[in-house]
Write a protein that holds these residues in place. Sequence first.
Motif, PDB file in Angstrom:
ATOM      1  N   PHE A 283      -4.576  -1.521   7.650  1.00 40.89           N
ATOM      2  CA  PHE A 283      -3.372  -0.708   7.799  1.00 40.89           C
ATOM      3  C   PHE A 283      -2.144  -1.474   7.308  1.00 40.89           C
ATOM      4  O   PHE A 283      -1.319  -0.937   6.561  1.00 40.89           O
ATOM      5  N   GLU A 284      -2.010  -2.741   7.711  1.00 45.02           N
ATOM      6  CA  GLU A 284      -0.862  -3.553   7.294  1.00 45.02           C
ATOM      7  C   GLU A 284      -0.834  -3.734   5.779  1.00 45.02           C
ATOM      8  O   GLU A 284       0.225  -3.655   5.154  1.00 45.02           O
ATOM      9  N   GLU A 285      -1.983  -4.004   5.182  1.00 41.19           N
ATOM     10  CA  GLU A 285      -2.049  -4.191   3.727  1.00 41.19           C
ATOM     11  C   GLU A 285      -1.645  -2.915   2.995  1.00 41.19           C
ATOM     12  O   GLU A 285      -0.884  -2.947   2.037  1.00 41.19           O
ATOM     13  N   CYS A 286      -2.153  -1.781   3.450  1.00 35.93           N
ATOM     14  CA  CYS A 286      -1.824  -0.510   2.795  1.00 35.93           C
ATOM     15  C   CYS A 286      -0.356  -0.158   3.012  1.00 35.93           C
ATOM     16  O   CYS A 286       0.303   0.359   2.110  1.00 35.93           O
ATOM     17  N   SER A 287       0.176  -0.461   4.205  1.00 36.88           N
ATOM     18  CA  SER A 287       1.586  -0.184   4.492  1.00 36.88           C
ATOM     19  C   SER A 287       2.501  -1.000   3.595  1.00 36.88           C
ATOM     20  O   SER A 287       3.516  -0.508   3.114  1.00 36.88           O
ATOM     21  N   CYS A 288       2.125  -2.252   3.360  1.00 38.31           N
ATOM     22  CA  CYS A 288       2.946  -3.134   2.517  1.00 38.31           C
ATOM     23  C   CYS A 288       3.001  -2.646   1.078  1.00 38.31           C
ATOM     24  O   CYS A 288       3.968  -2.912   0.368  1.00 38.31           O
TER      25      CYS A 288
END
Length: 70
Positions: free
Chosen positions: A45-50
Amino acid sequence: MDTTQGRVSTTVSEALQRLEEQLGCQLALRGSRKFELTAPGQKVFEECSCHGRLQPRSPVPLAPSQSGNK
C-alpha cells in the motif's frame, strides 16, 4: 447490502486474492466485520501510494449500519 455493493465487494476481494497469489504472500486479514493489512500488505500500500497509484482515504464500513434505517 444492496447488490451493487455486493458485486463491488466480491470484485475487490477477488482482485486482492489474485494479487496475493501473484506475490506469494497474504496482504490482508479479512473477516465479516474486519479488514486489516498485514505487514507485507502495508508495504505494498505504501509503495503504491508513493507512486500515486492509490489514494488513502477514510475507512469504509464493511457491514451496513445497524441503526434500523432501511
